[in-house]
Enzyme design. Structure first.
Site, PDB file in Angstrom:
ATOM      1  N   ARG A  57       0.949  -1.017   0.074  1.00 46.82           N
ATOM      2  CA  ARG A  57       0.026   0.238  -0.091  1.00 46.82           C
ATOM      3  C   ARG A  57       0.878   1.323   0.008  1.00 46.82           C
ATOM      4  O   ARG A  57       0.539   2.238  -0.682  1.00 46.82           O
ATOM      5  CB  ARG A  57      -0.979   0.015   1.072  1.00 46.82           C
ATOM      6  CG  ARG A  57      -2.165   0.847   0.687  1.00 46.82           C
ATOM      7  CD  ARG A  57      -3.338   0.441   1.725  1.00 46.82           C
ATOM      8  NE  ARG A  57      -3.159   0.471   3.259  1.00 46.82           N
ATOM      9  CZ  ARG A  57      -3.618  -0.425   4.046  1.00 46.82           C
ATOM     10  NH1 ARG A  57      -4.351  -1.267   3.585  1.00 46.82           N
ATOM     11  NH2 ARG A  57      -3.301  -0.213   5.369  1.00 46.82           N
ATOM     12  N   TYR A 109     -13.577  21.979 -14.026  1.00 46.02           N
ATOM     13  CA  TYR A 109     -13.827  20.778 -14.421  1.00 46.02           C
ATOM     14  C   TYR A 109     -15.154  20.206 -13.592  1.00 46.02           C
ATOM     15  O   TYR A 109     -15.148  20.304 -12.361  1.00 46.02           O
ATOM     16  CB  TYR A 109     -12.740  19.744 -14.209  1.00 46.02           C
ATOM     17  CG  TYR A 109     -12.926  18.199 -14.430  1.00 46.02           C
ATOM     18  CD1 TYR A 109     -13.595  17.793 -15.322  1.00 46.02           C
ATOM     19  CD2 TYR A 109     -12.598  17.148 -13.085  1.00 46.02           C
ATOM     20  CE1 TYR A 109     -13.854  16.285 -15.627  1.00 46.02           C
ATOM     21  CE2 TYR A 109     -13.098  16.181 -13.296  1.00 46.02           C
ATOM     22  CZ  TYR A 109     -13.824  15.462 -14.434  1.00 46.02           C
ATOM     23  OH  TYR A 109     -14.155  14.433 -14.590  1.00 46.02           O
ATOM     24  N   ASP A 182      -4.949  23.057  -9.202  1.00 46.63           N
ATOM     25  CA  ASP A 182      -5.172  22.048 -10.251  1.00 46.63           C
ATOM     26  C   ASP A 182      -4.535  22.772 -11.260  1.00 46.63           C
ATOM     27  O   ASP A 182      -4.982  23.659 -12.032  1.00 46.63           O
ATOM     28  CB  ASP A 182      -6.737  21.757 -10.430  1.00 46.63           C
ATOM     29  CG  ASP A 182      -6.930  20.706 -11.332  1.00 46.63           C
ATOM     30  OD1 ASP A 182      -5.824  20.339 -12.302  1.00 46.63           O
ATOM     31  OD2 ASP A 182      -7.988  20.016 -11.386  1.00 46.63           O
ATOM     32  N   LYS A 207      -3.942  12.830 -17.435  1.00 44.63           N
ATOM     33  CA  LYS A 207      -3.993  13.763 -19.026  1.00 44.63           C
ATOM     34  C   LYS A 207      -2.474  13.958 -19.607  1.00 44.63           C
ATOM     35  O   LYS A 207      -1.980  12.856 -19.782  1.00 44.63           O
ATOM     36  CB  LYS A 207      -4.494  15.303 -18.270  1.00 44.63           C
ATOM     37  CG  LYS A 207      -5.827  15.076 -17.657  1.00 44.63           C
ATOM     38  CD  LYS A 207      -6.882  14.464 -18.530  1.00 44.63           C
ATOM     39  CE  LYS A 207      -8.106  14.304 -17.607  1.00 44.63           C
ATOM     40  NZ  LYS A 207      -9.180  13.481 -17.682  1.00 44.63           N
TER      41      LYS A 207
HETATM   42  N1  PLP Z   1      -9.151  18.084 -13.138  1.00 45.41           N
HETATM   43  C1  PLP Z   1      -9.205  18.467 -14.158  1.00 45.41           C
HETATM   44  C2  PLP Z   1      -8.848  19.740 -14.685  1.00 45.41           C
HETATM   45  C3  PLP Z   1      -9.709  17.445 -15.064  1.00 45.41           C
HETATM   46  O1  PLP Z   1      -9.841  17.917 -16.382  1.00 45.41           O
HETATM   47  C4  PLP Z   1      -9.973  16.147 -14.834  1.00 45.41           C
HETATM   48  C5  PLP Z   1     -10.532  15.207 -15.689  1.00 45.41           C
HETATM   49  O2  PLP Z   1     -10.976  15.404 -16.734  1.00 45.41           O
HETATM   50  C6  PLP Z   1      -9.782  15.766 -13.231  1.00 45.41           C
HETATM   51  C7  PLP Z   1      -9.206  16.949 -12.540  1.00 45.41           C
HETATM   52  C8  PLP Z   1     -10.195  14.560 -12.737  1.00 45.41           C
HETATM   53  O3  PLP Z   1      -8.916  13.779 -13.089  1.00 45.41           O
HETATM   54  P1  PLP Z   1      -9.405  12.174 -13.272  1.00 45.41           P
HETATM   55  O4  PLP Z   1     -10.143  11.845 -14.253  1.00 45.41           O
HETATM   56  O5  PLP Z   1      -7.901  11.461 -13.286  1.00 45.41           O
HETATM   57  O6  PLP Z   1     -10.137  11.506 -11.937  1.00 45.41           O
END
Ligand code: PLP
Length: 385
Positions: A57, A109, A182, A207
């Site tokens: 883990r 998002y 983010d 991404k």
């Molecule tokens: N933050 C952004 C800007 C995103 O575009 C996304 C997903 O599209 C996320 C967070 C969430 O990530 P995950 O799909 O890896 O859970």
């Protein structure tokens, strides 16, 4: 030791390509092996055979290597990988006490907004959805509400708004809170939010960091690993078990080796696509921080000195029907959600979000990949004709 010293002076591109110098110590393999064991044997006196290996883990070497590569790329003291971007966001949000206060940037998002709304309701946390790219609005909200946590997304998805990280950090910290950024749409190659004062930087490594649309992963990094917040996140990850698997970490490390190169081409292509769209008579507006017409272009130049990323949106003249027709005609751009992969994607966000966040019906979001630029522009030209 000398090797380590030399590596720490290397450019990020060299460190990423060489996976921080990882060599399999047993075979000399230049690609580190997958560690499939979930548990590790002890000696007769019950000491661990390897002091750093007790249970998978928290003791996966590939996860540790991936964290090290990404933390160095973010100029961070510590980093943690998670099994998805959302798992990383959830770990951050869970540090906010019941009946605390969160400021969340609006129109980011949709998955983040949806989950945080639900989470705050369950935990009786006051949630304020604020346009954080507007300094005055953000300042007023922070001063009036003294939030425990401010969460911004820059560039934001799908609006491509740019938040002034230095300003947001000063305001948040002066009020006793923590700023989390983010930075998924930028990746560590284009922007390092901790250098601008953020407390934690977050990525959906699904991404651009992975870049091949075949791994879900999330990442958090900080320069204050001793803070109560970071300690709580690390404990939560271990105890609640939101850990990345070894195979996923292996794929992620393989993908990261080409991140700087991919990002260079994606930024180049995205800029050319943005300029093409801006000049097109059927396009009402293009949202891309690399364009001089973007309201925060100067701030983007400061915060993203190496390029403006693969993500852009544009508004087609007309209605939802017109936008959907353009999406339907595209062939090289694949109709799929997500961003930052080698392949170009198109998304009609209103079809996904509806009216929940105010995304316009005629907005089309593109994630520009690394294909030949003539094929991308040719595809858009035909779809808009
Ligand atoms: N933050 C952004 C800007 C995103 O575009 C996304 C997903 O599209 C996320 C967070 C969430 O990530 P995950 O799909 O890896 O859970």
């Amino acid at each position: 030791m000398a090797d380590q010293q030399k590596r720490s002076n290397q450019h990020i591109v060299t460190r990423m390509v060489q996976a921080n110098g990882a060599i399999d110590p047993q075979t000399g393999g230049v690609v580190p092996p997958i560690q499939s064991s979930t548990t590790f044997a002890r000696n007769a006196d019950y000491s661990l055979i390897s002091p750093n290996h007790l249970y998978a883990r928290d003791d996966d070497d590939l996860v540790r290597l991936g964290e090290d590569i990404l933390a160095k790329a973010e100029n961070a003291e510590a980093g943690l990988l998670f099994p998805s971007g959302m798992a990383a966001i959830a770990a951050v949000m869970r540090t906010v006490p019941n009946r605390g206060t969160i400021i969340l940037q609006t129109q980011i998002y949709w998955g983040t907004t949806k989950w945080v709304r639900d989470f705050c309701k369950r935990r009786e946390i006051t949630l304020l959805e604020i346009e954080c790219s507007d300094n005055e609005t953000l300042s007023a909200a922070i001063v009036a509400n003294k939030p425990d946590l401010v969460f911004v997304e820059t560039p934001s998805n799908p609006w491509l708004r740019i938040t002034d990280i230095t300003k947001a950090a000063e305001l948040t910290q002066a009020a006793g809170g923590k700023l989390v950024v983010d930075s998924t749409a930028a990746s560590p190659v284009l922007s390092n939010p901790l250098s601008f004062g953020a407390d934690i930087v977050m990525h959906s490594a699904t991404k651009a960091i992975n870049g091949h649309s075949d791994v879900l992963a999330g990442f958090l990094a900080t320069n204050d690993a001793q803070s109560a917040m970071w300690q709580a996140i690390a404990m939560d990850r271990h105890d609640a078990g939101a850990v990345l698997g070894s195979f996923e970490a292996w794929l992620l490390i393989r993908g990261m080796r080409t991140l700087p190169l991919r990002m260079e081409r994606m930024c180049e292509n995205a800029m050319l696509v943005a300029k093409f769209l801006e000049a097109h008579p059927k396009v009402e507006a293009v949202l891309y921080p690399g364009l001089k017409s973007h309201p925060s272009h100067d701030l983007a130049v400061k915060q993203m000195p190496n390029g403006f990323g693969p993500l852009l949106s544009f508004l087609v003249k007309g209605s939802a029907k017109d936008a959907l027709e353009v999406c339907a005609k595209l062939e090289t751009f694949k109709r799929a959600t997500s961003l930052g992969g080698v392949e170009s994607l198109v998304e009609h966000r209103h079809s996904v979000e509806g009216n929940a966040t105010g995304v316009p019906e005629n907005l089309i979001r593109l994630s520009v990949g690394i294909e030949h630029i003539d094929d991308l522009i040719g595809d858009l030209k035909e779809a808009l004709s």
